[in-house]
Design a protein around this motif. Structure first.
Motif, PDB file in Angstrom:
ATOM      1  N   ASN A 162      -4.194  11.616  -7.218  1.00  0.00           N
ATOM      2  CA  ASN A 162      -5.609  11.457  -7.548  1.00  0.00           C
ATOM      3  C   ASN A 162      -6.448  12.652  -7.094  1.00  0.00           C
ATOM      4  OD1 ASN A 162      -5.607  11.005  -4.801  1.00  0.00           O
ATOM      5  ND2 ASN A 162      -7.004   9.281  -4.877  1.00  0.00           N
ATOM      6  N   GLY A 163      -5.811  13.662  -6.528  1.00  0.00           N
ATOM      7  CA  GLY A 163      -6.515  14.870  -6.099  1.00  0.00           C
ATOM      8  C   GLY A 163      -6.914  14.872  -4.638  1.00  0.00           C
ATOM      9  N   ASP A 164      -6.716  13.789  -3.937  1.00  0.00           N
ATOM     10  CA  ASP A 164      -7.053  13.698  -2.513  1.00  0.00           C
ATOM     11  C   ASP A 164      -5.906  14.224  -1.663  1.00  0.00           C
ATOM     12  OD1 ASP A 164      -9.430  12.423  -3.081  1.00  0.00           O
ATOM     13  OD2 ASP A 164      -8.745  10.431  -2.502  1.00  0.00           O
ATOM     14  N   GLN A 213      -8.039  12.827   3.307  1.00  0.00           N
ATOM     15  CA  GLN A 213      -9.128  12.324   2.466  1.00  0.00           C
ATOM     16  C   GLN A 213      -8.854  10.896   2.013  1.00  0.00           C
ATOM     17  OE1 GLN A 213      -8.988  15.392  -0.515  1.00  0.00           O
ATOM     18  NE2 GLN A 213     -10.987  16.170   0.106  1.00  0.00           N
ATOM     19  N   LEU A 214      -7.600  10.607   1.676  1.00  0.00           N
ATOM     20  CA  LEU A 214      -7.226   9.263   1.252  1.00  0.00           C
ATOM     21  C   LEU A 214      -7.554   8.251   2.336  1.00  0.00           C
ATOM     22  CD1 LEU A 214      -5.690   7.349  -0.764  1.00  0.00           C
ATOM     23  CD2 LEU A 214      -3.666   7.828   0.618  1.00  0.00           C
ATOM     24  N   LEU A 215      -7.198   8.565   3.560  1.00  0.00           N
ATOM     25  CA  LEU A 215      -7.467   7.657   4.671  1.00  0.00           C
ATOM     26  C   LEU A 215      -8.963   7.510   4.922  1.00  0.00           C
ATOM     27  CD1 LEU A 215      -4.651   8.810   7.084  1.00  0.00           C
ATOM     28  CD2 LEU A 215      -4.741   6.687   5.772  1.00  0.00           C
ATOM     29  N   ALA A 216      -9.695   8.603   4.859  1.00  0.00           N
ATOM     30  CA  ALA A 216     -11.135   8.550   5.115  1.00  0.00           C
ATOM     31  C   ALA A 216     -11.865   7.770   4.027  1.00  0.00           C
ATOM     32  CB  ALA A 216     -11.688   9.963   5.211  1.00  0.00           C
ATOM     33  N   ARG A 217     -11.508   7.969   2.788  1.00  0.00           N
ATOM     34  CA  ARG A 217     -12.196   7.309   1.679  1.00  0.00           C
ATOM     35  C   ARG A 217     -11.749   5.868   1.486  1.00  0.00           C
ATOM     36  NH1 ARG A 217     -12.002  12.323  -2.607  1.00  0.00           N
ATOM     37  NH2 ARG A 217     -13.470  13.643  -1.465  1.00  0.00           N
ATOM     38  N   SER A 218     -10.585   5.535   1.971  1.00  0.00           N
ATOM     39  CA  SER A 218     -10.063   4.178   1.788  1.00  0.00           C
ATOM     40  C   SER A 218     -10.747   3.158   2.680  1.00  0.00           C
ATOM     41  CB  SER A 218      -8.559   4.145   2.061  1.00  0.00           C
ATOM     42  OG  SER A 218      -7.881   4.906   1.097  1.00  0.00           O
ATOM     43  N   ARG A 219     -11.430   3.606   3.697  1.00  0.00           N
ATOM     44  CA  ARG A 219     -12.081   2.644   4.591  1.00  0.00           C
ATOM     45  C   ARG A 219     -13.125   1.822   3.848  1.00  0.00           C
ATOM     46  NH1 ARG A 219     -16.062   6.339   8.278  1.00  0.00           N
ATOM     47  NH2 ARG A 219     -17.126   7.288   6.518  1.00  0.00           N
ATOM     48  N   TYR A 220     -13.707   2.360   2.792  1.00  0.00           N
ATOM     49  CA  TYR A 220     -14.714   1.624   2.028  1.00  0.00           C
ATOM     50  C   TYR A 220     -14.108   0.495   1.202  1.00  0.00           C
ATOM     51  CZ  TYR A 220     -17.626   5.461   3.504  1.00  0.00           C
ATOM     52  OH  TYR A 220     -18.286   6.376   4.276  1.00  0.00           O
ATOM     53  N   LEU A 221     -12.804   0.520   1.003  1.00  0.00           N
ATOM     54  CA  LEU A 221     -12.135  -0.552   0.271  1.00  0.00           C
ATOM     55  C   LEU A 221     -12.273  -1.889   0.996  1.00  0.00           C
ATOM     56  CD1 LEU A 221      -8.778   1.188  -0.693  1.00  0.00           C
ATOM     57  CD2 LEU A 221     -10.718   0.736  -2.192  1.00  0.00           C
ATOM     58  N   GLN A 267     -11.237   3.527  -6.903  1.00  0.00           N
ATOM     59  CA  GLN A 267     -10.874   2.780  -5.697  1.00  0.00           C
ATOM     60  C   GLN A 267      -9.574   2.007  -5.898  1.00  0.00           C
ATOM     61  OE1 GLN A 267     -14.634   0.729  -5.183  1.00  0.00           O
ATOM     62  NE2 GLN A 267     -15.032   1.901  -3.312  1.00  0.00           N
ATOM     63  N   VAL A 268      -9.352   1.488  -7.104  1.00  0.00           N
ATOM     64  CA  VAL A 268      -8.090   0.806  -7.406  1.00  0.00           C
ATOM     65  C   VAL A 268      -6.931   1.792  -7.297  1.00  0.00           C
ATOM     66  CG1 VAL A 268      -6.773  -0.328  -9.242  1.00  0.00           C
ATOM     67  CG2 VAL A 268      -9.149  -0.965  -8.843  1.00  0.00           C
ATOM     68  N   GLU A 321       0.999   2.005  -1.098  1.00  0.00           N
ATOM     69  CA  GLU A 321       2.351   2.545  -1.291  1.00  0.00           C
ATOM     70  C   GLU A 321       2.823   3.266  -0.040  1.00  0.00           C
ATOM     71  OE1 GLU A 321       3.920   6.276  -3.841  1.00  0.00           O
ATOM     72  OE2 GLU A 321       2.952   4.701  -5.028  1.00  0.00           O
ATOM     73  N   ARG A 322       1.911   4.010   0.575  1.00  0.00           N
ATOM     74  CA  ARG A 322       2.262   4.758   1.784  1.00  0.00           C
ATOM     75  C   ARG A 322       2.214   3.910   3.053  1.00  0.00           C
ATOM     76  NH1 ARG A 322       2.590  10.224   1.527  1.00  0.00           N
ATOM     77  NH2 ARG A 322       2.065  11.140  -0.473  1.00  0.00           N
ATOM     78  N   TYR A 323       1.310   2.924   3.080  1.00  0.00           N
ATOM     79  CA  TYR A 323       1.108   2.097   4.267  1.00  0.00           C
ATOM     80  C   TYR A 323       1.131   0.617   3.882  1.00  0.00           C
ATOM     81  CZ  TYR A 323      -0.543   6.587   5.992  1.00  0.00           C
ATOM     82  OH  TYR A 323      -0.647   7.908   6.317  1.00  0.00           O
ATOM     83  N   PRO A 324       2.310   0.034   3.670  1.00  0.00           N
ATOM     84  CA  PRO A 324       2.389  -1.366   3.241  1.00  0.00           C
ATOM     85  C   PRO A 324       1.830  -2.362   4.258  1.00  0.00           C
ATOM     86  CG  PRO A 324       4.589  -0.445   3.596  1.00  0.00           C
ATOM     87  CD  PRO A 324       3.614   0.671   3.759  1.00  0.00           C
ATOM     88  N   ASP A 325       1.803  -2.002   5.524  1.00  0.00           N
ATOM     89  CA  ASP A 325       1.241  -2.890   6.554  1.00  0.00           C
ATOM     90  C   ASP A 325      -0.257  -3.117   6.319  1.00  0.00           C
ATOM     91  OD1 ASP A 325       3.658  -3.155   7.801  1.00  0.00           O
ATOM     92  OD2 ASP A 325       3.249  -1.639   9.318  1.00  0.00           O
TER      93      ASP A 325
END
Length: 55
Positions: free
Chosen positions: A10-12, A16-24, A36-37, A45-49
């Motif tokens: 997605n270009g991240d 960046q993925l971790l920082a932007r995912s907090r809004y999910l 966001q999906v 996929e990277r963090y199944p927990d």
């Protein structure tokens, strides 16, 4: 030698993925935007927990 972070589909970068995912976690999955999906799919996929904790 300079540092070049890995770029995801997605270009991240991973950071960046971790920082932007907090809004999910502030929204219900039905209210996520298309980006966001996509970001959630990469994150889970990277963090199944994380997905298990969300459900």
């Amino acid at each position: 030698m300079s540092y070049k972070p890995g770029i995801l589909s997605n270009g991240d970068a991973l950071k960046q993925l971790l920082a932007r995912s907090r809004y999910l976690f502030y929204k219900r999955p039905v209210n996520w935007s298309k980006s966001q999906v996509e970001r959630a799919a990469l994150l889970f996929e990277r963090y199944p927990d994380v997905k298990r904790r969300l459900v």
